[in-house]
Design a protein around this motif. Structure first.
Motif, PDB file in Angstrom:
ATOM      1  N   ILE A  88     -23.642  31.648  15.576  1.00 55.70           N
ATOM      2  CA  ILE A  88     -22.882  30.639  16.329  1.00 55.70           C
ATOM      3  C   ILE A  88     -21.451  31.097  16.552  1.00 55.70           C
ATOM      4  O   ILE A  88     -20.880  30.948  17.638  1.00 55.70           O
ATOM      5  CB  ILE A  88     -22.912  29.291  15.573  1.00 55.70           C
ATOM      6  CG1 ILE A  88     -24.340  28.729  15.569  1.00 55.70           C
ATOM      7  CG2 ILE A  88     -21.949  28.299  16.212  1.00 55.70           C
ATOM      8  CD1 ILE A  88     -24.501  27.508  14.690  1.00 55.70           C
ATOM      9  N   ALA A  89     -20.841  31.690  15.483  1.00 57.35           N
ATOM     10  CA  ALA A  89     -19.456  32.177  15.615  1.00 57.35           C
ATOM     11  C   ALA A  89     -19.357  33.280  16.680  1.00 57.35           C
ATOM     12  O   ALA A  89     -18.422  33.302  17.495  1.00 57.35           O
ATOM     13  CB  ALA A  89     -18.953  32.693  14.267  1.00 57.35           C
ATOM     14  N   LYS A  90     -20.321  34.207  16.675  1.00 54.30           N
ATOM     15  CA  LYS A  90     -20.318  35.263  17.698  1.00 54.30           C
ATOM     16  C   LYS A  90     -20.471  34.685  19.096  1.00 54.30           C
ATOM     17  O   LYS A  90     -19.807  35.112  20.047  1.00 54.30           O
ATOM     18  CB  LYS A  90     -21.436  36.258  17.412  1.00 54.30           C
ATOM     19  CG  LYS A  90     -21.188  37.136  16.187  1.00 54.30           C
ATOM     20  CD  LYS A  90     -22.322  38.124  15.988  1.00 54.30           C
ATOM     21  CE  LYS A  90     -22.045  39.043  14.790  1.00 54.30           C
ATOM     22  NZ  LYS A  90     -23.155  39.995  14.559  1.00 54.30           N
ATOM     23  N   GLY A  91     -21.361  33.689  19.211  1.00 58.15           N
ATOM     24  CA  GLY A  91     -21.532  33.052  20.518  1.00 58.15           C
ATOM     25  C   GLY A  91     -20.261  32.364  20.987  1.00 58.15           C
ATOM     26  O   GLY A  91     -19.875  32.471  22.150  1.00 58.15           O
ATOM     27  N   LEU A  92     -19.592  31.664  20.067  1.00 56.39           N
ATOM     28  CA  LEU A  92     -18.327  31.003  20.427  1.00 56.39           C
ATOM     29  C   LEU A  92     -17.256  32.027  20.810  1.00 56.39           C
ATOM     30  O   LEU A  92     -16.465  31.808  21.734  1.00 56.39           O
ATOM     31  CB  LEU A  92     -17.843  30.140  19.259  1.00 56.39           C
ATOM     32  CG  LEU A  92     -18.696  28.894  18.946  1.00 56.39           C
ATOM     33  CD1 LEU A  92     -18.172  28.200  17.698  1.00 56.39           C
ATOM     34  CD2 LEU A  92     -18.693  27.934  20.131  1.00 56.39           C
ATOM     35  N   ASN A  93     -17.236  33.155  20.089  1.00 58.41           N
ATOM     36  CA  ASN A  93     -16.271  34.210  20.430  1.00 58.41           C
ATOM     37  C   ASN A  93     -16.525  34.761  21.830  1.00 58.41           C
ATOM     38  O   ASN A  93     -15.594  35.010  22.599  1.00 58.41           O
ATOM     39  CB  ASN A  93     -16.334  35.336  19.401  1.00 58.41           C
ATOM     40  CG  ASN A  93     -15.754  34.926  18.056  1.00 58.41           C
ATOM     41  OD1 ASN A  93     -14.968  33.980  17.988  1.00 58.41           O
ATOM     42  ND2 ASN A  93     -16.142  35.605  16.991  1.00 58.41           N
ATOM     43  N   ARG A  94     -17.805  34.964  22.153  1.00 55.92           N
ATOM     44  CA  ARG A  94     -18.134  35.447  23.508  1.00 55.92           C
ATOM     45  C   ARG A  94     -17.719  34.437  24.569  1.00 55.92           C
ATOM     46  O   ARG A  94     -17.172  34.802  25.612  1.00 55.92           O
ATOM     47  CB  ARG A  94     -19.633  35.760  23.598  1.00 55.92           C
ATOM     48  CG  ARG A  94     -20.049  37.048  22.910  1.00 55.92           C
ATOM     49  CD  ARG A  94     -21.441  37.464  23.324  1.00 55.92           C
ATOM     50  NE  ARG A  94     -22.453  36.545  22.816  1.00 55.92           N
ATOM     51  CZ  ARG A  94     -23.075  36.684  21.666  1.00 55.92           C
ATOM     52  NH1 ARG A  94     -22.788  37.718  20.889  1.00 55.92           N
ATOM     53  NH2 ARG A  94     -23.984  35.818  21.279  1.00 55.92           N
ATOM     54  N   ILE A  95     -17.990  33.166  24.287  1.00 60.39           N
ATOM     55  CA  ILE A  95     -17.611  32.128  25.255  1.00 60.39           C
ATOM     56  C   ILE A  95     -16.094  32.088  25.428  1.00 60.39           C
ATOM     57  O   ILE A  95     -15.567  31.975  26.539  1.00 60.39           O
ATOM     58  CB  ILE A  95     -18.145  30.754  24.790  1.00 60.39           C
ATOM     59  CG1 ILE A  95     -19.680  30.745  24.838  1.00 60.39           C
ATOM     60  CG2 ILE A  95     -17.565  29.628  25.646  1.00 60.39           C
ATOM     61  CD1 ILE A  95     -20.298  29.509  24.232  1.00 60.39           C
ATOM     62  N   THR A  96     -15.367  32.207  24.296  1.00 61.20           N
ATOM     63  CA  THR A  96     -13.904  32.209  24.361  1.00 61.20           C
ATOM     64  C   THR A  96     -13.385  33.396  25.158  1.00 61.20           C
ATOM     65  O   THR A  96     -12.472  33.276  25.980  1.00 61.20           O
ATOM     66  CB  THR A  96     -13.312  32.241  22.942  1.00 61.20           C
ATOM     67  OG1 THR A  96     -13.800  31.109  22.206  1.00 61.20           O
ATOM     68  CG2 THR A  96     -11.791  32.199  22.998  1.00 61.20           C
ATOM     69  N   ALA A  97     -13.989  34.594  24.921  1.00 68.13           N
ATOM     70  CA  ALA A  97     -13.568  35.795  25.644  1.00 68.13           C
ATOM     71  C   ALA A  97     -13.837  35.656  27.140  1.00 68.13           C
ATOM     72  O   ALA A  97     -12.991  35.996  27.983  1.00 68.13           O
ATOM     73  CB  ALA A  97     -14.285  37.024  25.089  1.00 68.13           C
ATOM     74  N   ILE A  98     -15.010  35.130  27.474  1.00 67.68           N
ATOM     75  CA  ILE A  98     -15.334  34.942  28.901  1.00 67.68           C
ATOM     76  C   ILE A  98     -14.371  33.947  29.537  1.00 67.68           C
ATOM     77  O   ILE A  98     -13.881  34.141  30.654  1.00 67.68           O
ATOM     78  CB  ILE A  98     -16.795  34.466  29.047  1.00 67.68           C
ATOM     79  CG1 ILE A  98     -17.759  35.578  28.613  1.00 67.68           C
ATOM     80  CG2 ILE A  98     -17.085  34.048  30.485  1.00 67.68           C
ATOM     81  CD1 ILE A  98     -19.213  35.143  28.537  1.00 67.68           C
ATOM     82  N   GLY A  99     -14.065  32.877  28.799  1.00 62.22           N
ATOM     83  CA  GLY A  99     -13.110  31.895  29.324  1.00 62.22           C
ATOM     84  C   GLY A  99     -11.736  32.500  29.536  1.00 62.22           C
ATOM     85  O   GLY A  99     -11.064  32.221  30.535  1.00 62.22           O
ATOM     86  N   ALA A 100     -11.307  33.360  28.579  1.00 65.32           N
ATOM     87  CA  ALA A 100      -9.997  34.007  28.735  1.00 65.32           C
ATOM     88  C   ALA A 100      -9.969  34.929  29.936  1.00 65.32           C
ATOM     89  O   ALA A 100      -9.001  34.968  30.704  1.00 65.32           O
ATOM     90  CB  ALA A 100      -9.658  34.786  27.459  1.00 65.32           C
ATOM     91  N   ILE A 101     -11.078  35.692  30.136  1.00 69.65           N
ATOM     92  CA  ILE A 101     -11.145  36.599  31.294  1.00 69.65           C
ATOM     93  C   ILE A 101     -11.120  35.810  32.593  1.00 69.65           C
ATOM     94  O   ILE A 101     -10.386  36.147  33.538  1.00 69.65           O
ATOM     95  CB  ILE A 101     -12.408  37.470  31.196  1.00 69.65           C
ATOM     96  CG1 ILE A 101     -12.303  38.428  30.004  1.00 69.65           C
ATOM     97  CG2 ILE A 101     -12.614  38.255  32.490  1.00 69.65           C
ATOM     98  CD1 ILE A 101     -13.577  39.183  29.709  1.00 69.65           C
ATOM     99  N   LEU A 102     -11.909  34.747  32.648  1.00 62.96           N
ATOM    100  CA  LEU A 102     -11.928  33.926  33.861  1.00 62.96           C
ATOM    101  C   LEU A 102     -10.568  33.290  34.110  1.00 62.96           C
ATOM    102  O   LEU A 102     -10.104  33.200  35.253  1.00 62.96           O
ATOM    103  CB  LEU A 102     -13.010  32.856  33.746  1.00 62.96           C
ATOM    104  CG  LEU A 102     -14.458  33.360  33.726  1.00 62.96           C
ATOM    105  CD1 LEU A 102     -15.419  32.195  33.540  1.00 62.96           C
ATOM    106  CD2 LEU A 102     -14.785  34.106  35.029  1.00 62.96           C
ATOM    107  N   GLY A 103      -9.895  32.872  33.017  1.00 57.17           N
ATOM    108  CA  GLY A 103      -8.556  32.296  33.171  1.00 57.17           C
ATOM    109  C   GLY A 103      -7.564  33.312  33.700  1.00 57.17           C
ATOM    110  O   GLY A 103      -6.733  33.001  34.551  1.00 57.17           O
TER     111      GLY A 103
END
Length: 286
Positions: free
Chosen positions: A82-97
């Motif tokens: 779950i932590a890895k998945g959240l990290n990936r989601i956070t990274a994708i959100g940062a890139i999109l931002g």
């Protein structure tokens, strides 16, 4: 290691519980010598059942500990996923931002450029534009004159706004016809550079500011002039061995900005009569 230690402790506890029973068995061996086999076998069966129950309890506790540890391992693995998945989601959100921010900045820059271009186009279409109409010189005198010669140079505002705080500066120069093109062009550009270095009326104490109104006819022209000094026209000029340069500079304001118009004419005895031609260089407006 904790599990092995626990098993050893439980085994030791079971052995200690078994010791008193064995000692009691030895004490009562003689007393029970005359007891029938049926009565002697009953305590032994109870003893076996007790030991069996103890070992079953130990094994059950061991199995329960192993199940607990396995459950903890599964829970830890799930939390890690779950932590890895959240990290990936956070990274994708940062890139999109970041991409979105770059797009917004690019849009703002493009909008600014477009607004600047539109403003410049508006100013260019409505500002004042000052340009010379002509310069006329009948002929170079046949001998060096004793007085200066005035050459009329009318200026016209071809724009849409009046040119305010305008004033005109003139100058003259000469150069031999055998000079190189670079030398001639340097003479022509020298006055142009001087003209564009003037920032306004305050740069010239003798300037008289005027207003040149827009119009496409001579009725609205401002009649300027260029003065040919008498000492400039020597025998080389009279015989056509020198070019004579006639310069004029108009400094004015339009849309709150200082603007310049530099013009250069030339004359040569025997070749230029009437309307004077423009120089190759020295003609510019901003």
């Amino acid at each position: 290691m904790r599990l092995n230690l626990r098993v050893g402790c439980l085994a030791a506890t079971a052995w200690l519980h078994a010791r008193p029973n064995k000692m009691q068995d030895h004490r009562h061996d003689r007393q029970e010598a005359n007891v029938t086999p049926k009565h002697r076998q009953q305590p032994e069966n109870d003893k076996l059942r007790g030991e069996r129950a103890g070992f079953q309890a130990v094994i059950g506790e061991i199995l329960s500990e192993e199940d607990h540890q396995a459950a903890q391992r599964k829970l830890g693995a799930a939390q890690l996923r779950i932590a890895k998945g959240l990290n990936r989601i956070t990274a994708i959100g940062a890139i999109l931002g970041a991409i979105s921010s770059v797009g917004i900045i690019g849009s703002l820059i493009i909008t600014k450029f477009a607004a600047d271009d539109a403003h410049m186009a508006l100013v260019a279409a409505n500002r004042a534009w000052i340009s010379p109409v002509s310069a006329t010189l009948g002929a170079i005198p046949s001998a060096p004159p004793t007085e200066a010669i005035t050459v009329a140079v009318p200026f016209r505002n071809t724009g849409h706004e009046p040119a305010t705080d305008a004033f005109i500066i003139n100058g003259t120069d000469s150069i031999g016809i055998d000079a190189t093109y670079d030398e001639i062009h340097a003479k022509e550009r020298a006055f142009e550079d001087y003209c564009f270095s003037i920032s306004g009326v305050t740069d010239n104490a003798y300037a008289v500011s005027i207003v040149i109104f827009p119009g496409g006819s001579a009725a609205n022209d401002y009649n300027g002039s260029i003065t040919l000094r008498s000492d400039l026209i020597d025998w080389d000029v009279v015989y056509g061995k020198k070019y004579v340069f006639l310069h004029a500079c108009v400094v004015y304001q339009t849309f709150g900005q200082v603007r310049h118009t530099s013009v250069c004419y030339y004359a040569q005895a025997g070749n230029t009569i009437g309307s004077l031609p423009f120089c190759d260089k020295g003609n510019r407006a901003d």
